[in-house]
Scaffold this motif. Structure first.
Motif, PDB file in Angstrom:
ATOM      1  N   GLY A  10       0.817  -1.196   0.000  1.00 32.42           N
ATOM      2  CA  GLY A  10       0.000   0.000   0.000  1.00 32.42           C
ATOM      3  C   GLY A  10       0.857   1.255   0.000  1.00 32.42           C
ATOM      4  O   GLY A  10       2.016   1.258  -0.433  1.00 32.42           O
ATOM      5  N   LYS A  11       0.283   2.305   0.576  1.00 28.89           N
ATOM      6  CA  LYS A  11       0.975   3.583   0.593  1.00 28.89           C
ATOM      7  C   LYS A  11       2.151   3.578   1.551  1.00 28.89           C
ATOM      8  O   LYS A  11       3.215   4.108   1.267  1.00 28.89           O
ATOM      9  CB  LYS A  11      -0.005   4.687   0.969  1.00 28.89           C
ATOM     10  N   VAL A  12       1.968   2.980   2.723  1.00 26.05           N
ATOM     11  CA  VAL A  12       3.015   3.007   3.747  1.00 26.05           C
ATOM     12  C   VAL A  12       3.981   1.860   3.500  1.00 26.05           C
ATOM     13  O   VAL A  12       3.626   0.682   3.653  1.00 26.05           O
ATOM     14  CB  VAL A  12       2.399   2.905   5.166  1.00 26.05           C
ATOM     15  N   THR A  13       5.211   2.217   3.104  1.00 32.69           N
ATOM     16  CA  THR A  13       6.243   1.192   2.900  1.00 32.69           C
ATOM     17  C   THR A  13       7.444   1.414   3.797  1.00 32.69           C
ATOM     18  O   THR A  13       8.264   0.499   3.954  1.00 32.69           O
ATOM     19  CB  THR A  13       6.699   1.179   1.439  1.00 32.69           C
ATOM     20  N   GLU A  14       7.597   2.621   4.328  1.00 33.18           N
ATOM     21  CA  GLU A  14       8.686   2.885   5.253  1.00 33.18           C
ATOM     22  C   GLU A  14       8.271   4.012   6.190  1.00 33.18           C
ATOM     23  O   GLU A  14       7.295   4.723   5.947  1.00 33.18           O
ATOM     24  CB  GLU A  14       9.967   3.262   4.504  1.00 33.18           C
ATOM     25  N   GLY A  15       9.031   4.105   7.290  1.00 33.75           N
ATOM     26  CA  GLY A  15       8.723   5.136   8.263  1.00 33.75           C
ATOM     27  C   GLY A  15       9.375   4.825   9.598  1.00 33.75           C
ATOM     28  O   GLY A  15      10.287   3.991   9.702  1.00 33.75           O
ATOM     29  N   GLU A  16       8.896   5.505  10.606  1.00 33.38           N
ATOM     30  CA  GLU A  16       9.452   5.340  11.951  1.00 33.38           C
ATOM     31  C   GLU A  16       8.358   4.779  12.868  1.00 33.38           C
ATOM     32  O   GLU A  16       7.216   5.268  12.841  1.00 33.38           O
ATOM     33  CB  GLU A  16       9.939   6.676  12.496  1.00 33.38           C
ATOM     34  N   ILE A  17       8.743   3.809  13.629  1.00 32.28           N
ATOM     35  CA  ILE A  17       7.828   3.231  14.624  1.00 32.28           C
ATOM     36  C   ILE A  17       8.292   3.669  15.999  1.00 32.28           C
ATOM     37  O   ILE A  17       9.458   3.508  16.377  1.00 32.28           O
ATOM     38  CB  ILE A  17       7.738   1.688  14.516  1.00 32.28           C
ATOM     39  N   ARG A  18       7.395   4.281  16.750  1.00 33.26           N
ATOM     40  CA  ARG A  18       7.734   4.860  18.037  1.00 33.26           C
ATOM     41  C   ARG A  18       7.629   3.801  19.146  1.00 33.26           C
ATOM     42  O   ARG A  18       7.047   2.731  18.951  1.00 33.26           O
ATOM     43  CB  ARG A  18       6.805   6.037  18.327  1.00 33.26           C
ATOM     44  N   PRO A  19       8.151   4.154  20.326  1.00 32.96           N
ATOM     45  CA  PRO A  19       8.048   3.181  21.440  1.00 32.96           C
ATOM     46  C   PRO A  19       6.591   2.929  21.822  1.00 32.96           C
ATOM     47  O   PRO A  19       5.761   3.851  21.827  1.00 32.96           O
ATOM     48  CB  PRO A  19       8.830   3.861  22.572  1.00 32.96           C
ATOM     49  N   PHE A  20       6.312   1.687  22.103  1.00 31.43           N
ATOM     50  CA  PHE A  20       4.999   1.251  22.579  1.00 31.43           C
ATOM     51  C   PHE A  20       3.892   1.722  21.622  1.00 31.43           C
ATOM     52  O   PHE A  20       2.870   2.271  22.052  1.00 31.43           O
ATOM     53  CB  PHE A  20       4.704   1.758  23.998  1.00 31.43           C
ATOM     54  N   SER A  21       4.093   1.524  20.365  1.00 35.62           N
ATOM     55  CA  SER A  21       3.104   1.910  19.366  1.00 35.62           C
ATOM     56  C   SER A  21       3.077   0.852  18.280  1.00 35.62           C
ATOM     57  O   SER A  21       3.853  -0.111  18.299  1.00 35.62           O
ATOM     58  CB  SER A  21       3.439   3.290  18.775  1.00 35.62           C
ATOM     59  N   SER A  22       2.162   1.031  17.323  1.00 34.76           N
ATOM     60  CA  SER A  22       2.029   0.078  16.216  1.00 34.76           C
ATOM     61  C   SER A  22       1.751   0.829  14.930  1.00 34.76           C
ATOM     62  O   SER A  22       1.234   1.961  14.942  1.00 34.76           O
ATOM     63  CB  SER A  22       0.901  -0.923  16.496  1.00 34.76           C
ATOM     64  N   VAL A  23       2.054   0.190  13.805  1.00 33.63           N
ATOM     65  CA  VAL A  23       1.878   0.765  12.471  1.00 33.63           C
ATOM     66  C   VAL A  23       1.123  -0.255  11.634  1.00 33.63           C
ATOM     67  O   VAL A  23       1.456  -1.460  11.662  1.00 33.63           O
ATOM     68  CB  VAL A  23       3.237   1.108  11.829  1.00 33.63           C
ATOM     69  N   LYS A  24       0.104   0.225  10.889  1.00 32.89           N
ATOM     70  CA  LYS A  24      -0.660  -0.635   9.999  1.00 32.89           C
ATOM     71  C   LYS A  24      -0.083  -0.550   8.586  1.00 32.89           C
ATOM     72  O   LYS A  24       0.091   0.543   8.047  1.00 32.89           O
ATOM     73  CB  LYS A  24      -2.129  -0.226   9.984  1.00 32.89           C
ATOM     74  N   LEU A  25       0.184  -1.743   8.041  1.00 30.22           N
ATOM     75  CA  LEU A  25       0.718  -1.836   6.681  1.00 30.22           C
ATOM     76  C   LEU A  25      -0.352  -2.436   5.791  1.00 30.22           C
ATOM     77  O   LEU A  25      -0.948  -3.476   6.143  1.00 30.22           O
ATOM     78  CB  LEU A  25       1.979  -2.699   6.672  1.00 30.22           C
ATOM     79  N   GLN A  26      -0.614  -1.814   4.626  1.00 28.98           N
ATOM     80  CA  GLN A  26      -1.671  -2.242   3.731  1.00 28.98           C
ATOM     81  C   GLN A  26      -1.096  -3.092   2.604  1.00 28.98           C
ATOM     82  O   GLN A  26      -0.078  -2.730   1.992  1.00 28.98           O
ATOM     83  CB  GLN A  26      -2.415  -1.028   3.155  1.00 28.98           C
TER      84      GLN A  26
END
Length: 1639
Positions: free
Chosen positions: A745-761
């Motif tokens: 999807g749109k999100v292919t890279e980035g920064e993941i912060r402490p105690f958080s989550s990222v959704k990848l499509q």
């Protein structure tokens, strides 16, 4: 007859007392209703009428005859609702109804009474006829006996005739009474019928009214139903309106919820913006901290390098020191050689000189070492004092005024302690004056603390010093203390001294420290013992259990608190020891020692963490307590990234070509450190991976994930360097298919912060039919984070219709049963499609799809109903679709789509089986069965199906029972079940019936049965006896009765004994016999008997379980065999040892081996033959091995349950009247059976004494004697037992002296039983030892034997005359005639212990002859016994005899030596009494006879012996003794017969006078005797030694003599021997008549 008269009179009285209800008032009629239920119903009816009428919904009728009556009640109750009648009319109608009903009841009762009286009248008439026939028969017999002249029979017959006449008269009178009562009852019945006729019109009227009321009731019911329907419609409308309101409320709630979600999203966006700003600031701070840490690391690296240089320099110094030591050793050797040469040259002792030199050198070394030790101690003490002084100053500055005042005492104490310590230093080792001036305190300090006095020990000093050290430390100090900045101090020493003595000082310090620690542990640590128990576990509880500094940042300070609680049982203290070496640069501890802590008290410890490096640390904080050391774990963890995916496989499923599907995957960071990530396709995924729809993608996903993880661990470093740029596309180039079908999807890279989550499509766009697979990898810029891999799969198809369940499984089906299922068809098309369903032609008769054609809407589903009805022709019709071996059916079904060439298929699976149940055998013949027992037979029910089937036997007759579960159950596939068919005949007839078994599929299976019922003439009160659990050798008893209820042959009144419908059994005595099988532990008493009609016989059944004799013998044989085998093995080993010793002798190898084999084989054969198991028949029951085996089996008995069926044969007749040769005949069909359930268990208590015998045999015991025996019992159960004992016969000889009340498991205790027989017979009793569940019976037996002896001397033993001071003996024999050994003792009255008391009484010559009881006469002057006997005690075996020797030894002259000899058995019973008597003379001559006139008791004074001349003078002066001779002449019989008496003159045989002459005797003055009629046989004569001569004296009264009084005359008898003795003989004669009694 009297009883029957009383019965009928009672009936008549009752009938007369019963009034006619219809002739009285209505109130009296209502009060005399006999039926309680009817009265209650009438009462309710009246209550309802009085209240104005409440309708009765239901009225129950009690019989078919009361239907009209119940309907009348019902109708009248409805009338109450209508309210058409008045209250008075309703009451009258109810009363009328009650009277009619009561009238009908009375009529029925009278009819029953009349029929009963008629039956009695007929029986009475039959009895009269029978009595008349008996009278005729008796008259005929009387005539016959008259003609025969038999008087006895005639009297008996006349008595019978009189009895029959009286009975006939009584019967006739009774017949008249019955006739009268019958007439009276008939009249009453007729009157009742007339009354019923009067009320018939009323009854008809009531019926009409009832019909009218019924119609009214139906109309009202219809109206009520109509009203209820209207109310139901209204309720439905209300419910619909309520549902509408609820839906509206739910919609409002959903709208409100949406609004709230929108507001929450807006707030979240605001919070995220603020969070991003704060995170940016945090990152800036972290960057600064990282710079600082790098600088600190550089400083540490430089410190390590300096440490390395110092280590190398120290190593060089050590090498130089070692070389110097070697050179010194060589010089010492050279000096020693020089000394030797010098001493040799001088002529001295070389060894002595060398030894003295070595001693001097050693002394100097010790002296130097002591000085160095003093210096080191001095340095140590001074440094400690200075450190303490500095710490005290710091405490003064920190603490407040109040704390300063409290701690003043301690400071003063420390100053005092330091002063004492300095005095000690001055004494032990000298110190410069400068140091003294430094250590002494100022006068001002002394004045300030002069008033405070307290004692502070070493432990307090050490604590304060250590605390100050920890407080002075800084975390920025380098790791190695040798690199610290050093300042000049007073206690410094020169570098040369340190270099030369560094090693020695370190060694000495270590030794001193170890000694101090040992002393400290021995004096300080001690065990806490409270109430005799040492507590286990921790002495201090810590909270928290461990200290964890999690996710720390370098440069910040973290603090935590530890609470220590004293968990011991006494006062304790806690002291800080230190922390781990790796934590000293970062951790500081704040702890004030609390001193002594009571149990439960707590103290706090502060922990401060100042991280300098971003590394994980682990260690512990160590404490010391009174009971030992303990520690608190400490852990410091830095921030890390913890990354994870919520799934590793994305399955898009099946989709039509051209659709777009999106899925998301979550990347979660559970750590406190953030990082950058990048998602890209896998390097190995250069092309799209396709597979068929059936392949499972799970395994490939795991494999590719493993491969990718290995690949990206190698390439992660190159990716991290280029992550910020866009050059990552050059590493991996996915294929075009993958990009077109499965892509990111749109999100292919980035920064993941402490105690958080990222959704990848992930997006799936199917383009080509088939399966598609793509691999992706996520890489991170953090080197500690490994790459994460995941996969995506999908299937693209071109047909828009599919079946979600392509395999429809009907599982297991039965023939001729309908099975249905729904087939769901899904459509992906965007238009409506027409479908057609087809089944193969072979299965068109068995399977059908409805509807056959249908339309499926766009993107929806369509349901088709599938019907399957397998018929028995299915195997033939299906062909290849059906497998006959496995019964599996597979049918393809086709779905045709209009305008489409491709079709959709699905398969129908089923396993077809039958529903048959097979009953084997198909017919049962129970044979002959009595009505008192049940006959059981077995049938096998088999399920031919491969499905479990429920079955049940329905419609069973009352005399048949099927078990288990009453004939109901479930049969598993192809299972066979055995059923018990139990038939119990209820009457004597032939039975033929069928049993129906119904299956779950409503199929019926028949089982035909037949049997013959038998009614035996006897019956058992119980046909089943269930004994309680009985221990071995215990007895359980049950009682039952054998009853003969056959008293009449009238089969119309009751059931009669017969076989089927045959001949009725004879009325009379019937005999029975129980046949108990062999080896059955059951006893039936009595087993044979006869029961009279109407009587019963008591039967007692006893169950006594025992171990079988064969089992005990086998166990004993096995034990003997094992013992013999072990003995043989031991012997074999001994022989092998001997042979081994022999083989050590040097002989040829071949010869020795042959001999060894020959001898060894022979020995083995002999041992094997000797260890053969003995035969069980050879073991005797009284042997020790038999007893041991019995005890072993009893202890290890596991219990058993046995059933016994004992037949009881029945025969008509009395068995006592039959002769010995005759026997009664019995029918096998009349046999009764008694079933016994006999459970046997192991005993709780066993006897361990006497090899486990339960019999206590006392053997033969003398009557009156008591013997005690001990019986040891043991509790072999695992439970504690409370014992009880049965009561022994209180009048019997057995007594339980010491019972036992409680027995612990495995405990042995002794019972003491005594046996005291009081009769000469055999005694037997049973002692029951009772526990809660089981009993142990001890059989106690013993035989009382009356001890009897036979003595050769009966009552008197006369020892005769003996010279004084001489002895004579006599031997007599005593024989034991009893069956037991007798213990005897001989007692003399002269040696009795009560002899002294008896001598205090009056002398016998002063008392009358009746009061004289003395049996001991003259005694010896010497005090020795006159009579003695040997032996005095001992035993006489049964049937043996014993000789006794009696010795008579008088020591002075007396004629009255007497004594009594008693033979006492067992120390109690006097068995025989012998009177001992004897006489002693000073001279060997004596005269006896007549009546002595002297006193039989001697004087107590001892007479002195006189000379023979004086004695001779006294004898010449007067006779010594007088003898009275009494002669009685009987007058009337024969006057010529004289009266006679005798005198005996004897000479004693003795060795003292053996040479002297014989004894001479002569009578003087005989003329006077002769004148008065006296005559003496021998006037003169001689008597030889040891002889006795009898002199006869007779008297015949002269004719002229006056015989009215006694005649007396005196004569002189002179004896001459060694001396002369004279006796005055006084003759007294008298005449008595023949009839007068003599005195």
């Amino acid at each position: 007859m009297n009883i029957e008269d009383s019965k009928f009179s009672d009936n008549n009285e009752e009938d007369q007392k019963t009034p006619l209800p219809f002739l009285e008032e209505e109130e009296d009629q209502a009060g005399q209703c006999s039926d309680v239920k009817e009265c209650w119903r009438e009462y309710q009816l009246e209550e309802e009428l009085a209240d104005g009428g409440k309708m009765w919904n239901k009225v129950t009728s009690e019989g078919a005859g009361d239907k009209s009556e119940s309907s009348i009640e019902h109708c009248w109750s409805d009338v109450n609702d209508i309210g058409a009648m008045k209250y008075a009319d309703r009451i009258s109608i109810v009363a009328l109804y009650r009277n009619l009903k009561q009238l009908n009841n009375i009529a029925k009762e009278k009819e029953l009474v009349v029929t009963k009286i008629r039956d009695e009248l007929t029986t009475c008439q039959l009895r009269i006829k029978m009595l008349e026939k008996q009278l005729e028969y008796v008259d005929v017999e009387i005539q016959k006996e008259k003609e025969a002249g038999n008087v006895a029979a005639l009297f008996r017959l006349r008595a019978v005739h009189r009895r029959l006449c009286t009975e006939l008269e009584d019967e006739k009178d009774f017949e008249l009474k019955i006739a009268l009562t019958l007439k009276e009852n008939m009249l009453e019945m007729w009157r009742i019928e007339t009354e019923q006729g009067k009320y018939e019109a009323l009854h008809k009227q009531l019926q009409k009214d009832e019909e009218e009321l019924e119609t009214q009731y139906q109309e009202k019911a219809e109206a009520r139903i109509h009203k209820e329907k209207i109310a139901a419609l209204q309720a439905e409308e209300n419910q619909l309106s309520r549902k509408k309101k609820e839906e509206e409320a739910q919609k409002e709630c959903e709208e409100r919820h949406k609004k709230m979600l929108e507001v929450a999203k807006k707030n979240r966006e605001k919070a995220v913006s603020f969070l991003r700003k704060s995170m940016a600031r945090i990152h800036e701070e972290n960057a600064k901290e990282e710079v600082k840490t790098q600088e600190h690391m550089e400083r540490r690296i430089q410190a390590v390098l300096s440490l390395k240089n110092s280590i190398t320099s120290n190593r060089e110094k050590l090498q130089a020191l070692q070389a110097w030591n070697k050179a010194m050793a060589l010089e010492a050797k050279k000096e020693e050689l020089k000394m030797k040469e010098a001493t040799l040259a001088e002529g001295g002792n070389v060894a002595k000189e060398i030894f003295l030199h070595k001693r001097l050198l050693q002394h100097e070394r010790e002296k130097q070492a002591f000085r160095e030790q003093q210096k080191s101690r001095k340095i140590e003490i001074v440094s400690r004092i200075l450190q303490e002084k500095a710490s005290i100053r710091k405490q003064k500055n920190r603490q407040s005024c109040t704390k300063a005042s409290k701690s003043g005492g301690k400071l003063m104490d420390s100053l005092l302690w330091r002063r004492k310590m300095w005095h000690y230093i001055e004494k032990t080792c000298g110190h410069p004056a400068g140091a003294m001036s430094q250590l002494r305190c100022s006068p001002a300090e002394e004045q300030a603390h002069g008033e405070r006095t307290a004692f502070v020990g070493d432990d307090v000093l050490c604590e304060s010093v250590e605390d100050e050290k920890e407080k002075d430390k800084t975390l920025v100090e380098p790791e190695f203390p040798g690199l610290w900045s050093q300042e000049y101090d007073l206690h410094k020493v020169s570098n040369e001294d340190v270099d030369t003595k560094q090693v020695a000082l370190s060694v000495m310090k270590n030794e001193i420290f170890e000694k101090k620690m040992e002393e400290f542990q021995t004096t300080f640590f001690h065990k806490q013992i409270v109430s005799g128990h040492e507590p286990k576990g921790r002495t201090f509880y810590r909270k928290p259990s461990y200290v964890h500094f999690k996710d720390f940042d370098v440069g910040k300070i973290y603090k935590k608190k530890i609470v220590l609680t004293n968990a011991s049982y006494s006062v304790n203290f806690c002291r800080l020891v230190g922390i781990s070496e790796c934590l000293k640069d970062f951790i500081s501890i704040q702890f004030e020692p609390p001193g002594k802590m009571s149990p439960g008290m707590s103290c706090e410890v502060g922990v401060t963490f100042k991280p300098a490096t971003d590394e994980n640390l682990e260690g512990e904080v160590m404490f010391m307590a009174q009971t030992g050391s303990f520690s608190v774990p400490l852990k410091c963890t830095a921030k890390t990234c913890i990354l994870a995916l919520d799934k590793v496989l994305i399955d898009f499923g099946t989709h039509v070509v051209g659709e777009t599907i999106s899925r998301t995957i979550n990347l979660t960071n559970n750590g406190a450190l953030g990082t950058r990530f990048k998602v890209q396709a896998s390097a190995g995924d250069s092309s799209t991976r396709r597979a068929t729809a059936k392949s499972s993608p799970g395994n490939t996903v795991l494999k590719t994930q493993f491969e990718l993880s290995e690949q990206f661990t190698q390439d992660a470093s190159s990716f991290r360097s280029d992550l910020d740029t866009d050059n990552a596309h050059n590493l991996m180039e996915p294929s075009e298919e993958t990009l077109h079908e499965i892509m990111l999807g749109k999100v292919t890279e980035g920064e993941i912060r402490p105690f958080s989550s990222v959704k990848l499509q992930i997006i799936f766009i199917p383009a080509i039919p088939g399966a598609v697979r793509a691999e992706f990898v996520i890489v991170f810029d953090n080197s500690d984070c490994k790459p994460l891999c995941f996969s995506a799969i999908g299937v693209s198809i071109d047909v828009p219709v599919w079946v979600p369940n392509p395999n429809i499984d009907f599982k297991i089906c039965m023939y001729d049963r309908l099975y249905q299922d729904c087939v769901v068809i899904q459509s992906r098309a965007k238009a409506t499609l027409r479908l057609k369903f087809e089944v193969c032609k072979e299965l068109s008769k068995h399977m059908e799809l409805l509807p056959k054609t249908g339309y499926i809407q766009a993107q929806s589903s369509f349901t088709v109903q599938l019907k399957f009805l397998p018929r028995h022709s299915l195997p033939r019709d299906a062909g290849s679709y059906f497998n006959e071996e496995t019964s599996v059916l597979e049918v393809p079904v086709t779905i045709l789509i209009a305008d489409k060439t491709k079709q959709v298929n699905f398969t129908v699976h089923a396993i077809v089986t039958t529903s048959e149940l097979e009953i084997s055998p198909a017919e049962i013949d129970f044979g002959y069965c009595t009505i008192y027992e049940a006959v059981q037979t077995n049938v096998t029910l088999t399920n031919k199906s491969i499905l479990p089937q429920e079955f049940g036997f329905v419609g069973l007759p009352e005399f048949v029972e099927i078990q288990p579960n009453d004939g109901f159950g479930v049969l598993l596939p192809l299972e066979s079940l055995t059923l018990d068919i139990i038939f119990k005949a209820n009457k004597a007839k032939e039975y033929g019936f069928e049993l129906t078994c119904k299956s779950e599929s409503n199929r019926r299976f028949k089982l035909s049965c037949r049997a013959v019922g038998v009614h035996p003439p006897l019956e058992l009160s119980h046909s089943l006896v269930q004994f309680a659990a009985t221990a071995l050798n215990d007895v359980s008893t049950a009682t039952l009765y054998v009853m003969n209820s056959h008293v009449s042959v009238n089969h119309f009144t009751h059931a009669v004994p017969r076989i089927d419908s045959g001949e009725i059994a004879h009325v009379g005595p019937t005999s029975f016999e129980f046949h108990v099988p062999e080896d059955c532990p059951v006893t039936v008493t009595p087993s044979v008997g006869t029961v009279l009609p109407g009587k019963k016989s008591l039967i007692q059944v006893s169950f006594r379980p025992t171990l079988s004799d064969q089992l005990i013998r086998e166990e004993a044989a096995q034990r003997l065999g094992r013992a013999a085998a072990t003995g043989a093995e031991i012997q074999k080993k001994k022989d092998e040892k001997r042979e081994g010793k022999k083989l050590n002798v040097p002989i040829t190898r071949q010869h020795s081996s042959r001999q060894f084999l020959r001898d060894g084989s022979s020995k083995y054969l002999s041992s094997s033959s000797s260890s053969e198991q003995p035969e069980s028949k050879e073991i005797k029951p009284d042997s020790e091995s038999y007893m041991e085996a019995q005890a072993f089996l009893m202890r290890n008995f596991r219990g058993r349950f046995e059933k016994y069926i004992i037949p009881c044969f029945v025969a008509s007749g009395d068995i006592d009247e039959k002769k010995d040769s005759e026997s009664l005949t019995c029918s096998p069909y009349n046999t009764l059976f008694l079933e016994l359930h006999c459970p046997a268990v192991a005993p709780s208590v066993v006897v361990t004494s006497d090899n486990g015998k339960n019999t206590v045999n006392f053997g033969d015991v003398a009557v009156g004697h008591t013997i005690i025996k001990q019986v040891t019992i043991q509790n072999i159960s695992p439970e504690k037992l409370e014992l009880g004992f049965s009561v022994l016969n209180p009048s019997g000889p057995f007594l339980l002296v010491r019972p036992v009340r409680i027995l612990e498991p495995g405990e042995n205790k002794a019972l003491i039983i005594s046996f005291s027989p009081n009769e000469n017979k055999l005694f037997f009793e049973a002692l029951d030892i009772r526990t809660a569940q089981k009993n142990l019976t001890l059989s106690i037996m013993g035989c009382g034997v009356m001890p009897s002896i036979v003595c050769s001397v009966e009552e008197v033993l006369d020892m005769g005359y003996v010279l004084a001071r001489e002895k004579t003996t006599f031997t007599f024999e005593m024989q034991n005639t009893s069956t037991l050994t007798l213990q005897y003792s001989i007692q003399l009255d002269s040696l009795s212990p009560t002899r002294n008391k008896d001598q205090q009484r009056l002398p016998s010559f002063l008392t009358s002859s009746l009061q004289r009881t003395e049996i001991v006469g003259t005694e010896n002057y010497s005090g020795l016994s006159v009579f003695s006997i040997f032996p005095t005690q001992g035993e006489i075996a049964a049937g043996k005899s014993q000789d006794f020797v009696v010795t008579f030894s008088p020591d002075h002259e007396s004629l009255y030596y007497l004594d009594c000899l008693k033979v006492v058995l067992f120390g109690k019973k006097i068995a025989h009494v012998i009177q001992l008597k004897g006489a002693a003379k000073e001279h060997p001559m004596f005269v006896e006879g007549g009546i002595p006139l002297d006193v039989p008791i001697e004087s107590l004074a001892v007479m002195l012996p006189v000379s023979s001349q004086e004695a001779l003078k006294e004898e010449l002066q007067e006779p010594v003794k007088s003898i009275l001779l009494v002669l009685e002449h009987i007058e009337g019989e024969n006057s010529l017969v004289p009266a006679k008496t005798e005198l005996r003159v004897g000479a004693i045989r003795t060795a003292q006078f053996a040479t002297k002459k014989n004894v001479e005797f002569s009578f003087d003055n005989l003329s006077l005797l002769q004148k008065k009629g006296f005559s003496v046989e021998f006037v003169k004569g001689t008597v030889d030694r040891g002889q006795v001569k009898c002199i006869s004296v007779s008297w015949v009264p002269p004719a002229d003599l006056d015989t009215t009084g006694p005649v007396m005359e005196t004569a002189l008898l002179t004896l001459k021997g060694d001396v002369k003795e004279s006796y005055r003989i006084i003759c007294m004669a008298k005449v008595i008549s023949a009839c007068a009694p003599s005195n």
